[in-house]
Design a protein around this motif. Structure first.
Motif: not given
Lengths: 161, 83
Positions: B53-54, B56-57, B60-61
């Motif tokens: 989850d982290v 992917i964040a 992306a960011l």
């Protein structure tokens, strides 16, 4: 090499790749949002990926090339709609079972796409908010750049005269 | 050392080198790319430590949105950092 007549655009390679990848990135963002409750990711991550498609177009074409396709006024309404949708889902739980964000929908089998009650809808609401919010952020930034470029050009032409 | 430790060490070395390079590059566009490399390494490290989850964040960011915003901002200013 001849200089481009539009200084805000990047090279033709970057523009072509951005145009081809725009839809694919959009679809991947929607996939991450919709599958938020069964795979890694969710509303925030998918929203950022969706906004990246718009940011990529802005980087490749500049504000002048994107303004006819992406309107920040519509995106701002979309952002508010996401917030209202999230709040309404919480309120539905209050009305149905007296608990905020309580599950009222079909729960289904864990691991299937149509399952987990209201959580997928909440992911979609967060995705709408984050995607349009981040996209509007960068669009507003490039509007500022557009006007500063215009001002500098006008100043230069004024100095030449 | 098992495979997990070796790969995590490699990924963290890449992250460290990217961070140091981002500070020392004089060409700001190179510094932004080094920052993106650092974010990619960090995302891989998160993925190896079982936090997809982290990861992917972060990917992306860190590697996407921040790089694009910095490139847009560098287009408006000087590309070379002055002493």
């Amino acid at each position: 090499m001849k200089m481009s007549e539009k200084p805000y655009e990047l090279s033709v390679i970057v523009r072509t790749v951005a145009r081809l990848l725009f839809g694919l990135i959009l679809i991947f963002g929607f996939y991450v949002i919709v599958h938020g409750h069964i795979t890694p990711g969710g509303g925030f991550q998918g929203g950022v990926v969706t906004a990246l498609a718009v940011i990529m177009l802005l980087a490749a074409y500049g504000y002048e090339g994107v303004v006819t396709e992406v309107r920040e006024k519509i995106l701002e309404r979309f952002e508010s709609l996401g917030a209202i949708m999230f709040w309404t889902l919480g309120l539905v739980g209050v009305i149905a079972t007296a608990t905020y964000f309580a599950d009222v929908l079909y729960k289904g089998t864990p691991g299937e796409l149509i399952s987990a009650g209201t959580i997928p809808l909440m992911n979609i609401a967060v995705g709408m908010k984050v995607a349009s919010g981040v996209a509007v952020l960068v669009i507003i930034m490039s509007i500022g750049m557009y006007y500063s470029r215009k001002y500098q050009k006008a100043e230069k032409e004024g100095a030449e005269e | 050392m098992d495979l997990y430790s070796i790969s995590l060490t490699l990924v963290l070395v890449v992250t460290f080198v990217g961070a140091i390079a981002a500070v020392y590059f004089r060409d700001l566009l190179n510094a932004v790319v080094a920052l993106a490399v650092m974010s990619g390494g960090l995302a891989l490290a998160f993925f190896l430590m079982e936090a997809p989850d982290v990861a992917i964040a972060e990917a992306a960011l860190g590697a996407g949105a921040i790089t694009a915003i910095f490139i847009l901002a560098i287009g408006e200013t000087e590309r070379e950092e002055k002493e």
